[in-house]
Every structure is written in C-alpha cells, then in structure tokens.
Design a protein around this motif. Structure first.
Motif, PDB file in Angstrom:
ATOM      1  N   ASP A 102      -0.282  -3.597  12.524  1.00 21.35           N
ATOM      2  CA  ASP A 102      -0.349  -4.312  11.247  1.00 21.35           C
ATOM      3  C   ASP A 102       0.921  -3.992  10.480  1.00 21.35           C
ATOM      4  O   ASP A 102       1.360  -2.840  10.448  1.00 21.35           O
ATOM      5  CB  ASP A 102      -1.570  -3.868  10.439  1.00 21.35           C
ATOM      6  N   CYS A 113       3.308  -4.745   6.764  1.00 14.49           N
ATOM      7  CA  CYS A 113       3.165  -5.107   5.348  1.00 14.49           C
ATOM      8  C   CYS A 113       3.954  -6.359   4.985  1.00 14.49           C
ATOM      9  O   CYS A 113       3.588  -7.070   4.051  1.00 14.49           O
ATOM     10  CB  CYS A 113       3.614  -3.943   4.470  1.00 14.49           C
ATOM     11  N   LYS A 133      -1.719 -11.684   6.052  1.00 11.71           N
ATOM     12  CA  LYS A 133      -1.827 -10.416   6.775  1.00 11.71           C
ATOM     13  C   LYS A 133      -1.279 -10.688   8.174  1.00 11.71           C
ATOM     14  O   LYS A 133      -1.790 -11.567   8.881  1.00 11.71           O
ATOM     15  CB  LYS A 133      -3.277  -9.951   6.851  1.00 11.71           C
TER      16      LYS A 133
END
Length: 129
Positions: free
Chosen positions: A21, A23, A89
């Motif tokens: 993941d 940012c 996201k």
C-alpha cells in the motif's frame, strides 16, 4: 477452436507478489509495478480496478493516463480531477509471468510421462472445454 489451431495457442499465468500500500497514487513505476486502485464513486460506492505491470507500458501510458483508465475501468463516470486522484487508495505489486505454447506443453507432458516410468508415448491431449 479447432484441432488445427492448437499449435498456435499460448497460455500465460501471472503470479502476483510483493503487494505494498502506498500513500501517493504516483508512487509506482510503469512497466515494473501492477497497480490496484480503490475509490469511492460518484454514487458513494467503493469500487476497485487493477492492471498488471505490463499494461501501462504496452499501451504507452504515463501514470495519469493509467490511473484515469483504471478509474473508467472501475466504473467512475464523473470528471477526473487531480483532487479526486489524491483520494485513491493505491496498492502496487509485482508480477512473474510464465507463458507456454501448446507445443511446449506437449513436450513437458511427454517428458513427465516418461519420467514417471511409463514407457509408451502419450496420445495427444483431446480435452476441450
């Protein structure tokens, strides 16, 4: 599909690895990372879409073109702004792709058949689905 087409067939499988993941929706490399995006569409529903690492490179897309294409793929219909892109996201990943031709498959199958101690050749594979 006909029997005559079998020698021209290829099958590819991509093993997806190293999910991260990030940012910043720009924190991935074209041709290296696949990306999966998650976003809230104009109706308030959570949506997702993904491209394998080779897609953006094959299409000649940069980061923004890839993200915008993914948003459309995921069903986002509203105008795409830079502010909206920042709400995405993003998960990046890598992929290992293996491709085998039908001829290679037959050779592989024949090799394993003999390796397992069965001394006669296998007939051609005839299962169609």
């Amino acid at each position: 599909m006909t029997r005559d087409e079998l020698p021209r067939l290829f099958c590819s499988v991509s093993l997806l690895t190293n999910f991260e993941d990030v940012c910043d929706y720009m924190d991935w490399e074209v041709g290296v990372h696949g990306i999966r995006i998650e976003f809230i569409n104009e109706k308030g529903s959570k949506r997702t879409a993904t491209y394998l690492p080779e897609v953006a490179k094959e299409q000649g897309w940069d980061h923004i073109q890839t993200i915008d294409s993914l948003l459309r793929k995921g069903g986002y219909k509203a105008p795409i702004t830079n502010e909206f892109r920042k709400t995405i996201k993003l998960t990046r990943y890598r992929s290992e792709k293996m491709t085998m031709s039908y001829t290679e498959y037959l050779a592989h199958r024949q090799h394993h058949h003999f390796q397992n101690g069965i001394g006669h050749p296998l007939p051609a594979y005839n299962h169609y689905s």
